[in-house]
Motif scaffolding. Structure first.
Motif, short mmCIF file in Angstrom:
data_model
loop_
_atom_site.label_atom_id
_atom_site.label_comp_id
_atom_site.label_asym_id
_atom_site.label_seq_id
_atom_site.Cartn_x
_atom_site.Cartn_y
_atom_site.Cartn_z
N TRP A 194 -4.02 2.94 3.29
CA TRP A 194 -3.82 4.00 2.33
C TRP A 194 -2.39 3.98 1.79
CZ3 TRP A 194 -6.69 3.92 6.60
CH2 TRP A 194 -8.02 4.39 6.54
N GLY A 195 -2.19 4.60 0.62
CA GLY A 195 -0.87 4.66 0.02
C GLY A 195 -0.80 3.80 -1.22
N LEU A 196 0.39 3.32 -1.54
CA LEU A 196 0.59 2.39 -2.65
C LEU A 196 0.31 1.00 -2.11
CD1 LEU A 196 1.47 1.80 -5.54
CD2 LEU A 196 3.84 1.83 -4.74
N ARG A 197 -0.79 0.39 -2.53
CA ARG A 197 -1.25 -0.85 -1.92
C ARG A 197 -1.52 -1.92 -2.96
NH1 ARG A 197 -0.82 -0.02 3.56
NH2 ARG A 197 -2.36 -1.66 3.88
N THR A 198 -1.65 -3.15 -2.48
CA THR A 198 -2.07 -4.26 -3.33
C THR A 198 -3.21 -4.99 -2.64
OG1 THR A 198 0.18 -4.56 -4.18
CG2 THR A 198 -1.36 -6.37 -4.49
N ALA A 199 -4.32 -5.16 -3.34
CA ALA A 199 -5.45 -5.89 -2.79
C ALA A 199 -5.20 -7.39 -2.89
CB ALA A 199 -6.73 -5.52 -3.54
N VAL A 200 -5.99 -8.16 -2.17
CA VAL A 200 -5.88 -9.62 -2.21
C VAL A 200 -6.05 -10.13 -3.63
CG1 VAL A 200 -6.89 -11.78 -1.40
CG2 VAL A 200 -6.68 -9.84 0.17
N SER A 201 -6.89 -9.47 -4.42
CA SER A 201 -7.14 -9.87 -5.80
C SER A 201 -5.96 -9.62 -6.72
CB SER A 201 -8.35 -9.12 -6.33
OG SER A 201 -8.10 -7.72 -6.35
N GLY A 202 -4.96 -8.86 -6.26
CA GLY A 202 -3.83 -8.51 -7.11
C GLY A 202 -3.92 -7.11 -7.68
N THR A 203 -5.05 -6.42 -7.47
CA THR A 203 -5.22 -5.05 -7.95
C THR A 203 -4.22 -4.13 -7.26
OG1 THR A 203 -7.57 -5.36 -8.36
CG2 THR A 203 -6.80 -3.10 -8.09
N VAL A 204 -3.53 -3.32 -8.05
CA VAL A 204 -2.65 -2.30 -7.50
C VAL A 204 -3.47 -1.06 -7.22
CG1 VAL A 204 -0.71 -0.76 -7.97
CG2 VAL A 204 -0.58 -3.17 -8.63
N GLY A 205 -3.34 -0.52 -6.02
CA GLY A 205 -4.09 0.67 -5.65
C GLY A 205 -3.18 1.82 -5.27
N ILE A 206 -3.37 2.95 -5.88
CA ILE A 206 -2.73 4.19 -5.45
C ILE A 206 -3.84 4.96 -4.75
CG2 ILE A 206 -1.56 6.31 -6.16
CD1 ILE A 206 -0.47 4.73 -8.55
N VAL A 207 -3.92 4.76 -3.45
CA VAL A 207 -5.10 5.15 -2.68
C VAL A 207 -4.68 6.10 -1.56
CG1 VAL A 207 -7.01 4.28 -1.30
CG2 VAL A 207 -6.11 2.89 -3.16
N VAL A 208 -5.01 7.37 -1.71
CA VAL A 208 -4.66 8.34 -0.68
C VAL A 208 -5.88 8.92 0.02
CG1 VAL A 208 -2.49 8.96 -1.80
CG2 VAL A 208 -4.57 10.26 -2.34
N ARG A 209 -7.06 8.53 -0.44
CA ARG A 209 -8.29 9.00 0.21
C ARG A 209 -9.45 8.13 -0.24
NH1 ARG A 209 -10.96 10.84 -3.92
NH2 ARG A 209 -10.14 12.28 -5.48
N LYS A 210 -10.56 8.28 0.44
CA LYS A 210 -11.79 7.59 0.07
C LYS A 210 -12.48 8.35 -1.05
CE LYS A 210 -16.23 6.20 2.14
NZ LYS A 210 -17.05 6.21 3.39
#
Length: 332
Positions: free
Chosen positions: A273-289
């Motif tokens: 969770w948090g400010l993340r980067t997926a293997v694909s390069g997608t930037v994720g601002i993910v704080v919950r499901k």
């Protein structure tokens, strides 16, 4: 996967590989020169009352050498192989310089406090050096992140794909969509931050050392900025800001290929969770499901932001993206 070349490759090599390697090499050259002046055995651990364990020079420096070396390799690889979006580059290059400074400085500090002392138990506390190392790591990491380079302008040229959701917004009318999203609740975030601050002050008063306070401060700041975000869509595009206004990520409406609603599984897709980067390069601002806005950008970039009422935000973003294309076409 996009075939567009990654931007700012010279900066990536310089700040992600060359500078961290130079910092590490300089520190370890100094350590090598100082080793003959250390006591035998050396101090390898300090407690509240001073040195509480001694050992060989290898026991003292080997762990930091291994950790520092792994950091150089891993972050160096990330620096040169990733970085399609500015927010990724800033994080990776900032971490590369910061961690190189941190690990090199910690190793050098534990050696410096023991130079020319008669016995290991007489070595001074490394707290001051460790504190300065932490401050230097934060400062140099922030500087490297600032120098990582902004994304070049990449306006979209084609029309939005047929069938993308749009908002029922009359021509010429403006609208703003704003939502806040928090993983643990804004009130809880501030309570935990204040508790951490109080704990740090308590440790300082009890131990007369600022090291733990300095260590806790960045953790508190990160907790505040990463658990609560404000997401805004307007005529300029989509902007996501952390609780203190930083980090900030902006997607211009002119660079939006399409925006949709998606369902996010934080750990499975982003490893947490948090400010993340997926293997694909997608930037994720993910704080919950749950539901999120997924934005496809020009240049093979993609952003995912978990937020309530994602459908409204995505539809409005598509509408403004279409308008920017119409405005650009009318000016030709």
């Amino acid at each position: 996967m996009s075939t567009t070349p990654l931007p700012h490759r010279r900066r990536a090599w310089l700040l992600g590989v060359v500078v961290p390697a130079a910092i590490t090499a300089a520190a370890w050259a100094a350590i090598a020169a100082l080793v003959p002046r250390l006591p035998d055995p050396v101090a390898v651990h300090w407690g509240l009352d001073g040195v509480d364990r001694t050992g060989t020079v290898g026991e003292l420096i080997a762990p930091m050498a291994v950790i520092g070396g792994l950091s150089l390799v891993v972050l160096g690889a990330f620096a040169v192989l990733t970085g399609r979006q500015a927010i990724n580059r800033r994080m990776v290059l900032g971490l590369a310089v910061a961690l190189a400074t941190l690990f090199a400085g910690m190793a050098l500090t534990t050696v410096l406090v023991q130079v020319d002392v008669p016995t290991a138990t007489e070595a001074a506390s490394p707290d001051t050096g460790m504190t300065l190392t932490l401050l230097a790591a934060v400062a140099l990491g922030a500087l490297a992140g600032a120098l990582a380079g902004s994304d070049p302008a990449q306006p979209a040229t084609g029309a939005l794909p047929a069938g993308v959701p749009t908002a029922d917004l009359p021509e010429g009318q403006r609208a703003v969509w704003v939502r806040s999203v928090s993983g643990i609740g804004t009130t809880t975030t501030w309570v935990l931050a204040l508790a951490a601050g109080a704990l740090g002050i308590g440790v300082w008063l009890l131990t007369d050392t600022v090291l733990l306070v300095v260590t806790l401060a960045p953790v508190v700041v990160l907790m505040l900025t990463m658990t609560t975000w404000q997401v805004q869509v307007d005529a300029r595009g989509l902007t996501a800001r952390g609780a203190l206004g930083w980090p900030r990520h902006h997607v211009p409406a002119s660079e939006v290929e399409r925006a949709d609603v998606t369902q996010v599984r934080p750990f499975a897709e982003f490893g947490g969770w948090g400010l993340r980067t997926a293997v694909s390069g997608t930037v994720g601002i993910v704080v919950r499901k749950g539901e999120a806005i997924a934005v496809e950008q020009t240049g093979g970039r993609r952003l995912v932001v978990t937020v309530d009422d994602a459908a409204t935000g995505a539809a409005l973003l598509n509408t403004f993206a279409e308008r920017t294309r119409q405005e650009a076409h009318s000016q030709r």
